[in-house]
Design a protein around this motif. Structure first.
Motif, mmCIF file in Angstrom:
data_model
loop_
_atom_site.group_PDB
_atom_site.id
_atom_site.type_symbol
_atom_site.label_atom_id
_atom_site.label_comp_id
_atom_site.label_asym_id
_atom_site.label_seq_id
_atom_site.Cartn_x
_atom_site.Cartn_y
_atom_site.Cartn_z
ATOM 1 N N PHE A 1 -11.147 -0.267 6.622
ATOM 2 C CA PHE A 1 -11.318 -0.653 5.047
ATOM 3 C C PHE A 1 -10.329 0.236 4.485
ATOM 4 N N VAL A 2 -9.800 -0.540 3.325
ATOM 5 C CA VAL A 2 -8.786 0.066 2.634
ATOM 6 C C VAL A 2 -9.497 1.216 1.887
ATOM 7 N N GLU A 3 -10.402 1.053 1.119
ATOM 8 C CA GLU A 3 -10.864 2.030 0.111
ATOM 9 C C GLU A 3 -12.166 2.940 0.976
ATOM 10 N N LEU A 4 -11.988 4.205 0.694
ATOM 11 C CA LEU A 4 -12.760 5.398 1.728
ATOM 12 C C LEU A 4 -14.169 5.048 0.890
ATOM 13 N N ARG A 5 -15.048 5.238 1.865
ATOM 14 C CA ARG A 5 -16.257 5.438 1.204
ATOM 15 C C ARG A 5 -16.698 6.743 0.695
ATOM 16 N N GLY A 6 -17.123 6.315 -0.540
ATOM 17 C CA GLY A 6 -17.390 7.661 -1.512
ATOM 18 C C GLY A 6 -19.021 7.909 -1.767
ATOM 19 N N ASN A 7 -19.182 8.848 -2.266
ATOM 20 C CA ASN A 7 -20.638 9.446 -2.375
ATOM 21 C C ASN A 7 -21.432 8.645 -3.378
ATOM 22 N N SER A 8 -20.792 8.159 -4.399
ATOM 23 C CA SER A 8 -21.912 7.421 -5.076
ATOM 24 C C SER A 8 -21.099 5.757 -5.309
ATOM 25 N N PRO A 9 -21.831 4.764 -5.566
ATOM 26 C CA PRO A 9 -21.376 3.490 -5.427
ATOM 27 C C PRO A 9 -20.515 3.066 -6.844
ATOM 28 N N ASP A 10 -19.642 2.120 -6.602
ATOM 29 C CA ASP A 10 -18.994 1.582 -7.793
ATOM 30 C C ASP A 10 -19.742 0.624 -8.383
ATOM 31 N N VAL A 11 -19.690 0.043 -9.603
ATOM 32 C CA VAL A 11 -20.417 -0.674 -10.391
ATOM 33 C C VAL A 11 -19.639 -1.878 -10.395
ATOM 34 N N LEU A 12 -20.041 -2.891 -10.183
ATOM 35 C CA LEU A 12 -19.492 -4.255 -10.390
ATOM 36 C C LEU A 12 -20.394 -5.110 -11.291
ATOM 37 N N PHE A 13 -19.842 -5.701 -12.226
ATOM 38 C CA PHE A 13 -20.370 -6.477 -13.145
ATOM 39 C C PHE A 13 -20.440 -8.209 -12.757
ATOM 40 N N MET A 14 -21.563 -8.618 -12.471
ATOM 41 C CA MET A 14 -21.691 -10.188 -12.435
ATOM 42 C C MET A 14 -21.513 -10.762 -13.828
ATOM 43 N N LYS A 15 -20.527 -11.785 -13.962
ATOM 44 C CA LYS A 15 -20.614 -12.525 -15.167
ATOM 45 C C LYS A 15 -20.926 -13.952 -15.075
ATOM 46 N N GLU A 16 -21.134 -14.313 -16.032
ATOM 47 C CA GLU A 16 -21.966 -15.771 -16.237
ATOM 48 C C GLU A 16 -21.011 -16.935 -15.617
ATOM 49 N N LYS A 17 -21.226 -17.584 -14.782
ATOM 50 C CA LYS A 17 -20.272 -18.785 -14.418
ATOM 51 C C LYS A 17 -18.890 -18.249 -13.691
ATOM 52 N N GLN A 18 -19.010 -17.128 -13.336
ATOM 53 C CA GLN A 18 -17.911 -16.728 -12.795
ATOM 54 C C GLN A 18 -17.889 -16.127 -11.351
ATOM 55 N N PRO A 19 -16.820 -16.087 -10.382
ATOM 56 C CA PRO A 19 -17.241 -15.503 -9.071
ATOM 57 C C PRO A 19 -17.238 -14.122 -9.136
ATOM 58 N N LEU A 20 -18.061 -13.717 -7.962
ATOM 59 C CA LEU A 20 -18.191 -12.190 -7.830
ATOM 60 C C LEU A 20 -17.493 -11.691 -6.624
ATOM 61 N N VAL A 21 -16.674 -10.744 -6.896
ATOM 62 C CA VAL A 21 -15.927 -10.264 -5.834
ATOM 63 C C VAL A 21 -16.286 -8.942 -5.309
ATOM 64 N N ILE A 22 -16.646 -8.788 -4.030
ATOM 65 C CA ILE A 22 -16.959 -7.327 -3.352
ATOM 66 C C ILE A 22 -15.687 -7.089 -2.792
ATOM 67 N N PRO A 23 -14.958 -5.986 -3.419
ATOM 68 C CA PRO A 23 -13.663 -5.618 -3.153
ATOM 69 C C PRO A 23 -13.527 -4.539 -1.779
ATOM 70 N N CYS A 24 -14.036 -5.335 -0.606
ATOM 71 C CA CYS A 24 -13.826 -4.494 0.787
ATOM 72 C C CYS A 24 -12.487 -5.129 1.517
ATOM 73 N N ARG A 25 -11.350 -4.780 0.877
ATOM 74 C CA ARG A 25 -10.287 -4.942 1.500
ATOM 75 C C ARG A 25 -10.094 -4.541 2.837
ATOM 76 N N VAL A 26 -9.565 -5.062 3.826
ATOM 77 C CA VAL A 26 -9.172 -4.553 4.996
ATOM 78 C C VAL A 26 -7.795 -4.352 5.417
ATOM 79 N N THR A 27 -7.429 -3.306 6.264
ATOM 80 C CA THR A 27 -6.157 -3.000 6.479
ATOM 81 C C THR A 27 -5.195 -3.974 7.572
ATOM 82 N N HIS A 28 -5.823 -5.061 8.136
ATOM 83 C CA HIS A 28 -5.129 -5.743 8.911
ATOM 84 C C HIS A 28 -5.763 -7.266 8.674
#
Length: 474
Positions: free
Chosen positions: A128-155
């Motif tokens: 995974f590109v992003e390192l695992r931190g101590n506290s979670p990042d907040v993602l905002f779910m918007k009405e009628k829009q896709p939700l992206v969980i940004p766990c990009r990978v290195t390959h």
């Protein structure tokens, strides 16, 4: 003159066409020296990219890499046979996992004209590109829009699984849960299930790795209802304590802001207390405005404003402040009232203004009206008589008192009930008197009743002769 105009027009059109051709020709967008849309590098390898264009170019780099870092170097030059083109070389020495991302080359002044390549910097020990931190990042779910969980990978060949705490695995289904190695997980139609903590898992060489943790929050701005504890105008005595409660009902996850506007706001005469009550289906937000000792300057309009996102709802109430308790009582339509017998209902309603709210009792001819007849009942401060009859005529007295302040006042009204005139003889069967001798004396009786007393008029109908009719004579 015409020839000059034609030449100017031709020159203008040639310039426009020339410019259009220039934009559509070679290098209308910058060109990279790589032919593929993505590259895969190992950690610590060197990335070298060359970009050529007709105008000056610049680089847009991934978030993990800035052009002013020591690991990234940009060299600008003029190039081409006649040095009319612009070249830029980007060198990234010792590429790292967090350099993974999109590398864009674009024109400085024509920013929409660009070309790009996606670069993976792979590491088998860190998928995974992003390192695992101590506290979670907040993602905002918007009405009628896709939700992206940004766990990009290195390959590009790494496939991940979405996990919701605790251990609820959500593999890609290619319908609603889509996996994209460059973006992460894309939830096409997110709902309340996707609110909470999420992370991604990937297995590389038999080892399972976890991504950074994300908290998905669904901000809601739906204000369902706003109301005050008093919908009617508020009346209070000077020196008394007054509390107004503004309540807002919102959907779960709604956050609202409640503010007050009132006459004493500039002087801070009031204090505000707030509370939130969580229900299974909604949230209740309370804002209580308290003024400990009312003054005459506190009278006026009080407004509760509730905002959430871009939505606004308001409730208003008027507050009156009196120096002392009072009773003001007087007739509305004079001291003598008139009703009609047979009327469906009749309301006796004097003008009454009092504070605090008084006790009101109605009397008829000196006795409590409601106890005399079931057709009498009170509606607010009025006395209503149903199915008006002749016996409803009489004297009505309204007694008004505020016992706690020893205030008393009464008003007496007279009610006349009009009764339509009736002839008594019409109600009994009379025999035909038949023929009577000429010159004899006869007595005819007419008995009538009603209110006001009716006037009696006699009419004589002479017998008509054969074939003729006579008009009646008085």
């Amino acid at each position: 003159m015409n020839s000059v105009f034609i030449c100017l027009l031709c020159g203008l059109s040639c310039g426009v066409f020339g410019k259009s051709k220039e934009l559509k020709g070679k290098y209308s967008v910058p060109i990279l020296d790589v032919k593929t849309r993505e590259l895969v590098l190992d950690t610590n390898q060197t990335l070298l990219l060359n970009c050529r264009g007709r105008w000056e170019v610049k680089w847009l780099l991934p978030a993990g890499l800035a052009s002013d870092q020591e690991s990234a170097r940009v060299e600008q030059s003029r190039c081409g046979r006649t040095a009319q083109q612009y070249c830029s070389r980007l060198t990234v020495r010792r590429a790292l996992v967090n350099h993974t991302g999109m590398f864009r080359c674009r024109y400085r002044r024509r920013t929409r004209r660009q070309t790009s390549v996606y670069v993976y910097v792979t590491d088998s020990r860190r998928p995974f590109v992003e390192l695992r931190g101590n506290s979670p990042d907040v993602l905002f779910m918007k009405e009628k829009q896709p939700l992206v969980i940004p766990c990009r990978v290195t390959h590009p060949n790494v496939t991940a699984t979405l996990v919701k705490f605790h251990d609820h695995k959500l593999p890609p289904d290619h319908r609603n849960i889509i996996w994209n190695s460059r973006q992460g997980f894309i939830i096409r139609s997110p709902n309340y299930f996707y609110v909470g903590l999420f992370f991604c898992q990937a297995t590389v060489n038999g080892t399972t790795h976890s991504s950074h943790i994300y908290f998905v929050h669904r901000p809601v701005s739906n204000i369902m209802k706003v109301y005050l504890n008093s919908s009617d105008p508020v009346q209070a005595l000077k020196g008394e304590r007054m509390a107004l409660n503004c309540t807002a009902t919102g959907e779960l996850n709604t956050r609202v802001n409640i503010t007050w506007d009132y006459p004493g706001k500039k002087n801070n005469t009031g204090s505000v207390t707030k509370r939130i009550l969580n229900n299974k289906t909604h949230l209740l937000f309370y804002s209580i405005l308290t003024i400990p000792r009312l003054q005459r300057t506190d009278r006026g309009l009080y407004t509760c404003s509730v905002t959430s996102g871009g939505k606004l709802k308001q409730e208003k109430v008027t507050v009156s402040v009196y120096d002392r308790p009072f009773i003001r009582l007087k007739p509305r339509h004079g001291a003598v009232l008139k009703a009609q017998a047979g009327q469906k209902s009749y309301r006796i309603s004097p003008k009454l203004k009092a504070f605090p709210t008084p006790e009101v009792i109605w009397l008829k001819d000196g006795k409590v009206a409601a106890e005399q007849c079931s057709r009498y009942h009170m509606d607010d401060n009025s006395l209503v008589i149903r199915d008006v009859a002749e016996e409803d005529a009489g004297t009505y007295t309204v007694l008004v008192r505020i016992q706690e302040h020893r205030l008393f006042q009464n008003l007496t009204l007279k009610l006349d009930v009009n009764v339509s005139p009736q002839i008594g003889e019409k109600a009994v069967s009379l025999q035909d008197p038949g023929s009577v001798p000429q010159g004899s004396r006869q007595a005819l009786h007419c008995t009538s009743r009603g209110f006001p007393p009716p006037n009696i008029h006699w009419l004589w109908h002479p017998c008509p002769t054969k074939g003729l009719s006579a008009a009646p004579r008085a």
